[in-house]
Design a protein around this motif. Structure first.
Motif, mmCIF file in Angstrom:
data_model
loop_
_atom_site.group_PDB
_atom_site.id
_atom_site.type_symbol
_atom_site.label_atom_id
_atom_site.label_comp_id
_atom_site.label_asym_id
_atom_site.label_seq_id
_atom_site.Cartn_x
_atom_site.Cartn_y
_atom_site.Cartn_z
ATOM 1 N N LYS A 116 0.838 -1.208 0.000
ATOM 2 C CA LYS A 116 0.000 0.000 0.000
ATOM 3 C C LYS A 116 0.871 1.254 0.000
ATOM 4 C CE LYS A 116 -3.905 -2.152 2.411
ATOM 5 N NZ LYS A 116 -4.494 -2.642 1.231
ATOM 6 N N GLN A 165 -5.609 -5.061 -5.496
ATOM 7 C CA GLN A 165 -6.893 -4.428 -5.260
ATOM 8 C C GLN A 165 -7.693 -4.407 -6.547
ATOM 9 O OE1 GLN A 165 -7.589 -3.786 -2.094
ATOM 10 N NE2 GLN A 165 -5.513 -4.517 -1.718
ATOM 11 N N ASP A 169 -2.546 -0.647 -6.509
ATOM 12 C CA ASP A 169 -2.047 -1.886 -5.930
ATOM 13 C C ASP A 169 -2.625 -3.028 -6.767
ATOM 14 O OD1 ASP A 169 -1.577 -4.192 -4.439
ATOM 15 O OD2 ASP A 169 -2.146 -3.285 -2.532
#
Length: 130
Positions: free
Chosen positions: A110, A123, A120
């Motif tokens: 992150k 994600q 990311d």
């Protein structure tokens, strides 16, 4: 010929997964990375377990690589599960050690994404159906 692949298509992910070691080794050569690091890159998916000097480094890279791959796509990267477990055993890591390792990687991923203003890869992207 031309294809209609988009950057998020699974076909591209599979292609990159198949050639990422060779690409990494070539980048190491261009960037003049020390040979021992290039050897770790080259061997981190090998089915032949290394023993002796440098073995712990290789096992650590295998565990970290596997955790990173699973973060991004557990389905695609299921084939690396055995390598991760083999190396975790060689390093005498317990389940809670792996969970803590994954947590640290999550935190740093992150931070890297924020630092470089990138998404990311673990994600879901808005609108991708995830």
């Amino acid at each position: 010929g031309r294809t209609r692949l988009h950057a998020d298509d699974r076909a591209i992910d599979r292609l990159l997964d198949a050639v990422h070691v060779e690409v990494g080794v070539e980048l190491h050569r261009l960037w003049k990375v020390p040979l021992w690091m290039s050897q770790l890159c080259l061997m981190h998916h090998s089915d032949q377990l290394q023993t002796g000097e440098g073995a712990d480094d290789l096992h650590l890279v295998r565990v970290a690589s596997g955790i990173a791959l699973f973060r991004c796509d557990p389905q695609l990267n299921l084939r690396y599960a055995g390598q991760i477990l083999e190396s975790a055993r060689a390093l005498k890591l317990r389940r809670q050690d792996l969970v803590a390792f994954r947590g640290e990687m999550e935190k740093h991923a992150k931070r890297v994404a924020a630092t470089f203003d990138i998404d990311d890869p673990a994600q879901p992207v808005a609108g991708d159906g995830a």
